[in-house]
Design an enzyme around this catalytic site. Structure first.
Site, PDB file in Angstrom:
ATOM      1  N   SER A 229       0.848  -1.191   0.000  1.00 18.47           N
ATOM      2  CA  SER A 229       0.000   0.000   0.000  1.00 18.47           C
ATOM      3  C   SER A 229       0.880   1.235   0.000  1.00 18.47           C
ATOM      4  O   SER A 229       2.061   1.180   0.341  1.00 18.47           O
ATOM      5  CB  SER A 229      -0.907   0.023   1.245  1.00 18.47           C
ATOM      6  OG  SER A 229      -1.786  -1.073   1.261  1.00 18.47           O
ATOM      7  N   SER A 267      -3.467  -3.990  -3.155  1.00 19.16           N
ATOM      8  CA  SER A 267      -2.756  -2.776  -2.759  1.00 19.16           C
ATOM      9  C   SER A 267      -3.744  -1.675  -2.379  1.00 19.16           C
ATOM     10  O   SER A 267      -4.740  -1.446  -3.058  1.00 19.16           O
ATOM     11  CB  SER A 267      -1.874  -2.289  -3.918  1.00 19.16           C
ATOM     12  OG  SER A 267      -1.059  -1.209  -3.518  1.00 19.16           O
ATOM     13  N   ASP A 269      -3.984   2.164  -2.157  1.00 15.92           N
ATOM     14  CA  ASP A 269      -3.262   3.343  -2.651  1.00 15.92           C
ATOM     15  C   ASP A 269      -4.169   4.558  -2.548  1.00 15.92           C
ATOM     16  O   ASP A 269      -5.161   4.664  -3.283  1.00 15.92           O
ATOM     17  CB  ASP A 269      -2.819   3.108  -4.095  1.00 15.92           C
ATOM     18  CG  ASP A 269      -2.127   1.756  -4.260  1.00 15.92           C
ATOM     19  OD1 ASP A 269      -1.063   1.580  -3.673  1.00 15.92           O
ATOM     20  OD2 ASP A 269      -2.687   0.885  -4.957  1.00 15.92           O
TER      21      ASP A 269
END
Length: 345
Positions: A229, A267, A269
């Site tokens: 992340s 992930s 983000d």
């Protein structure tokens, strides 16, 4: 250790760099860390204060861009809806969100006892990345007192980077990473404005990193799926409207993409962008208020600044973090060591 710029990794930019090349080059912004070390514990908290006043009473205007939403942050939904920030921003590990949330609520109530009784509740803002590959995240080591300590440590000026605060146990592209920051100065209408970024870098598959000179560092660690992340905190003193703030935040993704990121399925983000210009008063008798707003004819400068500063902040997080052992016994190498071994002639 040396920054990315000191390693010669940053190409010539059309935009100047601020005096400290940090998010704190935006006047009023302060950053503090609390780093936790112990048996299996390698984690912490990082605090970002948008201004030195009471954030609940004078709310910075803000926007959030969720590039990939695999995350457990607190407070982003209200920022997206109302376009303001009411507390400092805390960064920590995934299981530290609750402790940091409690600290922000208690701190806001101490400053404004009417919260939740005579006026609205408060929206604590906490963002996270998973540092479990290095830190024993199940230990729940972060406490509200640690969050308070990071807030109390917040100062303007140079920002400590690398494996500090929330960045203690973070990794990126197979290397040790953590906290990084950078800034750019924009000249508009004969005035200088600043945009700075601070990143919590914990993303990118090993072997995917692309340096500005085109090299692809090999960390020589086993390849794993992209499940990391990254949190990008973006500050500026440009007067931007809500829509413009989100458009600028979106360009943080361009900075990440320059590095080889593709925002994998696992992930998280997130980019949070705020302006210190024209904060919104909590209590106002005026039914109609006015705010300054940058002409869109000049917004490309902010887009460029956001992209460049995000890219450089991540590289700083990588360059300034030392090699660190993981919980499984392997070692996440230092980017600085790879750069020493592979210096350009």
């Amino acid at each position: 250790m040396k920054t990315a710029r000191e390693w010669g990794l940053m190409p010539e930019s059309r935009l100047a760099v601020g005096p400290d090349n940090a998010i704190t080059d935006v006047s009023g912004v302060a950053v503090g860390h609390r780093s936790l070390r112990g048996d299996g514990i390698f984690t912490g908290v990082t605090a970002v204060l948008p201004h030195q006043g009471d954030l609940f009473l004078a709310k910075p205007r803000a926007a959030v861009e969720v590039i990939n939403g695999f995350g457990k942050s607190a407070g982003l939904m209200q920022v997206a809806e109302l376009g303001t920030i009411e507390t400092p921003i805390l960064l920590t590990n995934t299981f530290g969100v609750a402790a940091c949330t409690e600290a922000l609520i208690r701190r806001a109530i101490a400053a404004n006892p009417a919260i939740g009784r005579k006026t609205s509740t408060v929206n604590p803002l906490v963002c996270e990345c998973n540092d479990g590959s290095i830190n024993d995240i199940q230990a729940l080591a972060v406490t509200p007192d640690d969050a308070m300590a990071a807030l109390d440590a917040a100062r303007p000026g140079p920002v400590e980077q690398g494996a500090v605060g929330a960045g203690s146990g973070m990794t990126a592209f197979g290397f040790k990473a953590g906290i990084g920051t950078a800034s750019r100065v924009m000249r508009i209408a004969k005035r200088d404005f600043t945009l700075g970024t601070l990143v919590l870098a914990n993303f990118g598959a090993a072997g995917d990193l692309v340096l500005p000179d085109g090299r692809r560092p090999d960390p020589r660690v086993p390849a794993t799926p992209e499940r990391g992340s990254v949190i990008v905190i973006m500050a500026t003193d440009l007067p931007l409207g809500d829509r413009q703030l989100q458009r600028v935040a979106r360009r943080g993704g361009a900075g990440l993409a320059r590095l080889g990121a593709f925002w994998g399925h696992g992930s998280g983000d997130v980019v949070l962008c705020f302006t210190t210009a024209d904060p919104v008063a909590h209590d106002t008798a005026a039914p109609i208020t006015s705010q300054q707003r940058l002409s869109d004819d000049h917004i490309d400068l902010a887009f460029r600044a956001a992209t460049e500063a995000t890219q450089e902040a991540v590289l700083n997080a990588l360059c300034l973090a030392p090699a660190t052992p993981a919980r499984n016994g392997r070692v996440y190498p230092a980017m600085a060591d790879w750069l020493k071994e592979n210096q350009n002639p």
